[in-house]
Design a protein around this motif. Structure first.
Motif, PDB file in Angstrom:
ATOM      1  N   TYR A 353       0.956  -1.214   0.061  1.00  0.00           N
ATOM      2  CA  TYR A 353       0.074   0.176  -0.118  1.00  0.00           C
ATOM      3  C   TYR A 353       0.928   1.214   0.097  1.00  0.00           C
ATOM      4  O   TYR A 353       0.317   2.463  -0.264  1.00  0.00           O
ATOM      5  CB  TYR A 353      -1.079   0.085   1.416  1.00  0.00           C
ATOM      6  CG  TYR A 353      -2.043  -1.081   1.253  1.00  0.00           C
ATOM      7  CD1 TYR A 353      -3.086  -1.181   0.288  1.00  0.00           C
ATOM      8  CD2 TYR A 353      -1.814  -2.102   2.022  1.00  0.00           C
ATOM      9  CE1 TYR A 353      -3.925  -2.015   0.284  1.00  0.00           C
ATOM     10  CE2 TYR A 353      -2.904  -3.037   2.155  1.00  0.00           C
ATOM     11  CZ  TYR A 353      -3.698  -3.086   1.096  1.00  0.00           C
ATOM     12  OH  TYR A 353      -4.685  -4.193   1.110  1.00  0.00           O
ATOM     13  N   MET A 354       2.058   1.271   0.341  1.00  0.00           N
ATOM     14  CA  MET A 354       2.860   2.516   0.389  1.00  0.00           C
ATOM     15  C   MET A 354       3.599   2.995  -0.761  1.00  0.00           C
ATOM     16  O   MET A 354       4.076   2.124  -1.563  1.00  0.00           O
ATOM     17  CB  MET A 354       3.658   2.205   1.610  1.00  0.00           C
ATOM     18  CG  MET A 354       2.981   2.249   2.890  1.00  0.00           C
ATOM     19  SD  MET A 354       4.092   2.093   4.481  1.00  0.00           S
ATOM     20  CE  MET A 354       2.992   1.162   5.369  1.00  0.00           C
ATOM     21  N   GLY A 355       3.756   4.231  -0.796  1.00  0.00           N
ATOM     22  CA  GLY A 355       4.488   4.934  -1.984  1.00  0.00           C
ATOM     23  C   GLY A 355       4.409   6.575  -1.737  1.00  0.00           C
ATOM     24  O   GLY A 355       3.944   6.926  -0.634  1.00  0.00           O
ATOM     25  N   TRP A 364      -3.619   5.146   5.341  1.00  0.00           N
ATOM     26  CA  TRP A 364      -3.071   5.342   6.835  1.00  0.00           C
ATOM     27  C   TRP A 364      -3.986   5.412   8.027  1.00  0.00           C
ATOM     28  O   TRP A 364      -3.504   4.560   8.769  1.00  0.00           O
ATOM     29  CB  TRP A 364      -2.119   6.822   6.759  1.00  0.00           C
ATOM     30  CG  TRP A 364      -2.985   7.622   6.537  1.00  0.00           C
ATOM     31  CD1 TRP A 364      -3.315   8.496   5.637  1.00  0.00           C
ATOM     32  CD2 TRP A 364      -3.521   8.590   7.541  1.00  0.00           C
ATOM     33  NE1 TRP A 364      -4.193   9.649   5.740  1.00  0.00           N
ATOM     34  CE2 TRP A 364      -4.515   9.759   7.209  1.00  0.00           C
ATOM     35  CE3 TRP A 364      -3.691   8.492   9.131  1.00  0.00           C
ATOM     36  CZ2 TRP A 364      -5.056  10.698   8.015  1.00  0.00           C
ATOM     37  CZ3 TRP A 364      -4.366   9.611   9.867  1.00  0.00           C
ATOM     38  CH2 TRP A 364      -4.994  10.442   9.008  1.00  0.00           C
ATOM     39  N   GLN A 365      -5.133   5.650   7.738  1.00  0.00           N
ATOM     40  CA  GLN A 365      -6.002   5.465   8.973  1.00  0.00           C
ATOM     41  C   GLN A 365      -6.516   4.139   8.968  1.00  0.00           C
ATOM     42  O   GLN A 365      -6.532   3.620  10.137  1.00  0.00           O
ATOM     43  CB  GLN A 365      -7.277   6.306   8.886  1.00  0.00           C
ATOM     44  CG  GLN A 365      -7.098   7.816   8.647  1.00  0.00           C
ATOM     45  CD  GLN A 365      -8.341   8.462   8.208  1.00  0.00           C
ATOM     46  OE1 GLN A 365      -8.417   8.622   6.944  1.00  0.00           O
ATOM     47  NE2 GLN A 365      -9.035   9.268   9.041  1.00  0.00           N
ATOM     48  N   GLY A 366      -6.762   3.492   8.010  1.00  0.00           N
ATOM     49  CA  GLY A 366      -7.165   2.020   8.071  1.00  0.00           C
ATOM     50  C   GLY A 366      -5.921   1.328   8.679  1.00  0.00           C
ATOM     51  O   GLY A 366      -6.270   0.082   9.573  1.00  0.00           O
ATOM     52  N   LEU A 367      -4.802   1.461   8.459  1.00  0.00           N
ATOM     53  CA  LEU A 367      -3.719   0.647   8.875  1.00  0.00           C
ATOM     54  C   LEU A 367      -3.250   0.615  10.338  1.00  0.00           C
ATOM     55  O   LEU A 367      -3.167  -0.051  10.981  1.00  0.00           O
ATOM     56  CB  LEU A 367      -2.505   1.164   8.112  1.00  0.00           C
ATOM     57  CG  LEU A 367      -2.094   0.836   6.638  1.00  0.00           C
ATOM     58  CD1 LEU A 367      -0.855   1.502   6.163  1.00  0.00           C
ATOM     59  CD2 LEU A 367      -1.893  -0.802   6.336  1.00  0.00           C
ATOM     60  N   LEU A 368      -4.074   1.717  10.961  1.00  0.00           N
ATOM     61  CA  LEU A 368      -3.672   1.999  12.158  1.00  0.00           C
ATOM     62  C   LEU A 368      -5.108   1.643  13.107  1.00  0.00           C
ATOM     63  O   LEU A 368      -5.414   2.368  14.342  1.00  0.00           O
ATOM     64  CB  LEU A 368      -2.959   3.436  12.664  1.00  0.00           C
ATOM     65  CG  LEU A 368      -1.685   3.561  11.989  1.00  0.00           C
ATOM     66  CD1 LEU A 368      -1.023   4.877  12.498  1.00  0.00           C
ATOM     67  CD2 LEU A 368      -0.595   2.179  12.663  1.00  0.00           C
ATOM     68  N   TRP A 396      -8.316  -0.815   3.631  1.00  0.00           N
ATOM     69  CA  TRP A 396      -9.214   0.045   2.982  1.00  0.00           C
ATOM     70  C   TRP A 396     -10.790  -0.178   3.447  1.00  0.00           C
ATOM     71  O   TRP A 396     -11.607   0.544   3.712  1.00  0.00           O
ATOM     72  CB  TRP A 396      -9.259  -0.134   1.385  1.00  0.00           C
ATOM     73  CG  TRP A 396      -8.227   0.524   0.854  1.00  0.00           C
ATOM     74  CD1 TRP A 396      -7.134   0.095   0.288  1.00  0.00           C
ATOM     75  CD2 TRP A 396      -8.072   2.042   0.767  1.00  0.00           C
ATOM     76  NE1 TRP A 396      -6.235   0.925  -0.168  1.00  0.00           N
ATOM     77  CE2 TRP A 396      -6.685   2.334   0.070  1.00  0.00           C
ATOM     78  CE3 TRP A 396      -8.949   3.155   1.102  1.00  0.00           C
ATOM     79  CZ2 TRP A 396      -6.398   3.585  -0.227  1.00  0.00           C
ATOM     80  CZ3 TRP A 396      -8.403   4.454   0.871  1.00  0.00           C
ATOM     81  CH2 TRP A 396      -7.045   4.786   0.321  1.00  0.00           C
ATOM     82  N   SER A 397     -10.960  -1.504   4.156  1.00  0.00           N
ATOM     83  CA  SER A 397     -12.317  -1.624   4.800  1.00  0.00           C
ATOM     84  C   SER A 397     -12.501  -0.846   6.164  1.00  0.00           C
ATOM     85  O   SER A 397     -13.657  -0.835   6.287  1.00  0.00           O
ATOM     86  CB  SER A 397     -12.205  -3.203   4.989  1.00  0.00           C
ATOM     87  OG  SER A 397     -12.329  -3.823   3.928  1.00  0.00           O
ATOM     88  N   PRO A 403      -9.494   4.384  -2.624  1.00  0.00           N
ATOM     89  CA  PRO A 403      -8.192   4.788  -3.043  1.00  0.00           C
ATOM     90  C   PRO A 403      -8.376   5.805  -4.431  1.00  0.00           C
ATOM     91  O   PRO A 403      -9.290   5.474  -5.001  1.00  0.00           O
ATOM     92  CB  PRO A 403      -7.352   3.734  -3.433  1.00  0.00           C
ATOM     93  CG  PRO A 403      -8.451   2.489  -3.483  1.00  0.00           C
ATOM     94  CD  PRO A 403      -9.287   3.035  -2.487  1.00  0.00           C
ATOM     95  N   TYR A 404      -7.935   6.819  -4.559  1.00  0.00           N
ATOM     96  CA  TYR A 404      -8.265   7.770  -5.715  1.00  0.00           C
ATOM     97  C   TYR A 404      -7.079   8.064  -6.649  1.00  0.00           C
ATOM     98  O   TYR A 404      -7.172   8.581  -7.567  1.00  0.00           O
ATOM     99  CB  TYR A 404      -8.876   9.151  -5.131  1.00  0.00           C
ATOM    100  CG  TYR A 404      -7.909   9.813  -4.236  1.00  0.00           C
ATOM    101  CD1 TYR A 404      -7.136  10.764  -4.759  1.00  0.00           C
ATOM    102  CD2 TYR A 404      -8.214   9.669  -2.934  1.00  0.00           C
ATOM    103  CE1 TYR A 404      -6.098  11.283  -4.007  1.00  0.00           C
ATOM    104  CE2 TYR A 404      -7.252  10.481  -1.951  1.00  0.00           C
ATOM    105  CZ  TYR A 404      -6.503  11.230  -2.605  1.00  0.00           C
ATOM    106  OH  TYR A 404      -5.666  12.060  -1.738  1.00  0.00           O
TER     107      TYR A 404
END
Length: 610
Positions: A353-355, A364-368, A396-397, A403-404
Motif C-alpha cells: 500500500y505504500m508509496g 494510513w487511517q485504516g492501517l492504524l 481500506w475496509s 483509493p483515488y
C-alpha cells in the motif's frame, strides 16, 4: 518491497586509549570503526558478552548540546559549531558537509534523505523531506529490458538510477527556516577535510569492494593509477573542495541553477539517464507533519511517506503493545517469535500500500485502526511460524473513502510485481548515515542521509568531485504498483529519523542506516527503552532482529544460539547476520535537561557534547 541496502564489511575498533576525548576529537584523523560482535564458545558467560557490547557503545553526557555521528571528524565539525553559539540545525548542516568529505560512500551533495527537527521555542516538530525525485523524463518501464527487469546489479550503475538530489536544498531550507549561521561558515570544515583527510578502515574497505563500478572521475580520486586507497593513505579531493567553495560563495543556486547542476545533469545523460538542468531547477524539499503512534507512555514521531518508516514503525508498535512483551525476558523465544510475526504483518502491508503520498493514496487511517489491528493480530500464532510469505490485509475496509490516486491492481499486476526478481539481502550496515544533534536551548535534529548503495551509482561528477546516488532503484522495476516509477515521484524509503516524546516533552532522538532493516532497528531500540527499561547504551547494544513479509528471519549473530535454534524449531528459516544497522541516538533527562548521546559500535561512531 525493496531489499535492504548493501553495506560494507565489519569494521575494526581502533583504540584511543590514553586520549582525552576533546583532544581526540579535535586532532584525530582516525574514524572509529567497530567490528561486529559475534558469539564465541570461549566466552565466560552470556553476561560477559552483553557487558562487552554495552561497553563498546560510545556514550557522552552534556547539558550544553550533543552530537552523535559515524565519524569523529564530522562530530568535531558539529560540536565546534555548538561551541561557537550555533544551534542544533547549524551543527547538523556542518556534520552533513563534513561527512561528504570523509565518508563520500554514504552521503553527500549527490544524494538526499529525511530530517526531523524539533523547534524548542515553538514546541513544534517538522519533517524536512529531501528525498530524491525521478526526473521529468522517467518512465514506469525504464528499468525493464524486453519486458523483464534489468538485473539489480546492473541497474544500480545506470544513469537512469540517479534521482534529482536533495541534500543541499535541505541544508539551505533548514538553515533559512531554523538556523542561525550561514552556509559559508558551516561548510569550511568540509573544505579543509576535502583538501586532505586520512582514509580510515571503513572507507578503505568500501573502496576495495566498490571501485570496480567507478567511472573515470571517481577512480582517479579513490583508486589512482588503479590502486585503491588503503588505511592511512591521504584522501585528497580538490574538485570537491572547489565545489564546496563555489557553494559557499553562490549558495543553493550553484547546484540547482548553475554550473554544478549543469555538470551533474550532463553526467547523468552521458550514462543513459534523462535528467536535465530543468529537473534540478524544479526540485524543492517539502516540510511535513511527522507520523505518530502512542506506545505505553511515549509518543513516537517519525517520517511520513514516501518513507515507509513512519507508518510501518507505527504499525509494528501498535500491533505489539497489547502483547505485553515486558512480561518476558528480552532475550526469550516468546519475544523474538512475536517480533517475527508482527514484522511479517507490517511489512506485508508496507509492500502493498505504500508509496509517494503525492501520487498514492495510502490507507494510513485504516492501517492504524484498532479493529484492523485486532484483525491482523488475530492471525498470529504464538507457538509456530506463519509459513510462506505473509499476505497483506485490507485496511481500506477500515478507512473512510476509497483509493483515488492509483487504479486498483489486477491479479495479473500483483503476480508480476511479486514475481519480479529482487536483489539478495545484503549486509545491512547500509550505504546511508544517520546523525543527530542537540543544543543548549533544547532544539533537536534527527537526520538520515544517503546516496543508496555504497558510493551510490559509482558515478562522480567530473571536475566537481561528488558521487551521484542510485536512489531510483528503490522504485519497483516492474510497473503497476504504488511504488512504480513516475516523473517527479519519490521512491519508497525505509528511512526513519525519529524523535520520541514522553509527557509531551522530547525524550529521545534515534535513527540508523540499513535499508529496510532501519524500521525494525529503530522500533527495537524504542522497545528496549520503553518496554524493557534499559538505559540508552543497553538499548543500542542489545542484539537486533529483522524480518519482513517473507519466511526468513535475520537475527544478529549475537542473538543467543538457544533463541536461534528455538526459532528454527518453531518453523522459521533463520539466516544470521553479523550486524544490523548503526544507531545514533540522544536521550534527554526530562528532569535536568541533560543529554546522553550514544553511538553504535557496529559500524563505528562517536557521541560528544561540548
Amino acid at each position: 518491497m525493496n531489499e535492504p541496502e548493501e553495506g560494507g564489511e565489519d569494521r575494526e575498533l581502533e583504540t584511543r586509549a590514553g586520549s582525552d576525548r576533546r583532544t581526540f576529537l579535535k586532532g584525530s584523523a582516525v574514524a572509529l570503526g567497530a567490528g561486529a560482535l559475534s558469539v564465541s564458545a570461549g566466552r565466560a558467560s552470556a553476561w560477559d558478552d552483553e557487558r562487552e557490547r554495552i561497553d563498546r557503545v560510545d556514550t557522552a553526557t552534556s547539558s550544553d548540546g550533543m552530537v552523535a555521528a559515524s565519524d569523529p571528524r564530522a562530530v568535531t565539525a558539529g560540536t565546534d559549531v555548538l561551541d561557537a553559539g550555533g544551534n542544533a540545525v547549524d551543527a547538523a548542516v556542518a556534520v552533513q558537509f563534513a561527512l561528504n568529505a570523509v565518508q563520500p560512500h554514504t552521503s553527500g551533495l549527490g544524494g538526499g534523505g529525511f530530517m526531523v527537527v524539533y523547534d524548542a521555542e515553538e514546541d513544534e516538530l517538522y519533517a524536512i523531506d529531501n528525498r530524491e525525485r525521478a526526473p521529468f523524463g522517467a518512465t514506469p518501464d525504464m528499468f525493464l529490458d524486453d519486458g523483464e527487469p534489468i538485473p539489480f546489479e546492473t541497474r544500480i550503475t545506470l544513469g537512469q538510477a540517479v534521482g534529482v538530489p536533495g541534500t543541499f536544498k535541505a541544508c539551505d531550507v533548514a538553515l533559512k527556516r531554523f538556523g542561525t549561521h550561514e552556509v559559508e561558515e558551516l561548510i569550511q570544515p568540509a573544505i579543509d577535510l576535502a583538501n586532505g583527510a586520512r582514509v580510515d578502515d571503513y572507507l578503505a574497505r568500501t573502496i576495495e569492494e566498490e571501485h570496480g563500478k567507478f567511472n573515470d572521475a571517481a577512480r582517479a580520486v579513490f583508486a589512482p593509477g588503479g590502486e585503491p586507497l588503503g588505511v592511512g593513505d591521504e584522501l585528497v579531493q580538490p574538485d570537491l573542495a572547489s565545489t564546496f567553495e563555489t557553494v559557499a560563495e553562490e549558495g543553493v543556486g550553484a547546484v540547482y541553477k548553475g554550473e554544478v547542476g549543469e555538470a551533474l545533469a550532463e553526467t547523468v545523460q552521458e550514462n543513459g539517464g534523462s535528467m536535465t538542468p530543468a529537473d534540478l531547477g524544479a526540485y524543492n524539499v517539502t516540510i511535513d507533519i511527522p507520523e505518530y503512534v502512542e506506545y505505553g507512555d511515549v509518543t513516537v514521531r517519525t517520517q511520513p511517506l514516501p518513507s515507509s518508516g513512519g507508518l510501518t514503525i507505527a504499525g509494528i508498535l501498535a500491533l505489539l503493545e497489547p502483547l505485553d512483551l515486558g512480561q518476558y525476558d528480552r532475550q526469550s523465544i516468546e519475544v523474538y517469535q512475536r517480533l517475527a510475526e508482527v514484522f511479517k504483518l507490517a511489512y506485508a502491508d508496507r509492500g502493498e500500500y505504500m508509496g509517494d503520498k503525492q501520487f498514492v493514496d495510502a490507507p494510513w487511517q485504516g492501517l492504524l485502526d484498532p479493529d484492523y489491528l485486532d484483525e491482523r493480530r488475530g492471525m498470529i500464532s504464538y507457538e509456530r511460524a506463519t509459513t510462506g510469505t505473509q499476505e497483506p490485509g485490507d485496511p481500506w475496509s477500515y478507512q473512510p473513502g476509497s483509493p483515488y490516486a492509483i487504479d486498483p491492481l489486477t491479479p495479473d499486476d500483483v503476480g508480476a510485481i511479486q514475481d519480479a526478481p529482487r536483489p539478495s539481502i545484503a549486509n545491512p550496515l547500509g550505504s546511508t548515515t544517520h546523525f543527530t544533534t542537540a543544543d543548549a536551548e533544547g532544539n533537536l535534529v534527527s537526520w538520515t542521509s544517503t546516496i543508496e548503495q555504497l558510493f551510490g551509482s559509482g558515478l562522480m561528477v567530473p571536475d566537481y568531485g561528488f558521487m551521484l546516488n542510485n536512489e531510483l532503484t528503490d522504485f519497483d522495476a516492474q510497473p503497476g504498483g504504488p511504488n512504480e516509477v513516475q516523473p517527479l515521484k519519490r521512491p519508497l524509503s525505509s528511512t526513519s529519523p525519529t524523535i520520541v516524546f514522553r509527557d509531551g516533552e522530547p525524550f529521545l532522538t534515534v535513527g540508523s542506516p540499513g535499508g529496510t532493516t532501519i524500521i525494525t532497528t529503530v522500533a527495537e531500540v524504542i522497545l528496549n527503552l520503553v518496554e524493557f527499561d534499559m538505559d540508552l547504551a543497553e538499548a543500542v547494544a542489545e542484539p537486533r532482529f529483522y524480518g519482513n513479509s517473507g519466511p526468513t528471519v535475520y537475527p544478529e549473530a549475537s542473538v543467543p544460539e538457544g533463541i536461534q535454534s528455538g526459532l528454527r524449531e518453531r518453523g522459521y528459516d533463520v539466516s544470521p547476520f553479523t550486524t544490523l544497522g548503526n544507531v545514533m541516538a540522544i536521550q534527554i533527562d526530562q528532569q535536568t535537561g541533560e543529554y546522553t548521546g550514544a553511538a553504535d559500535f557496529r559500524n563505528g561512531g562517536v557521541a560528544y557534547g561540548p
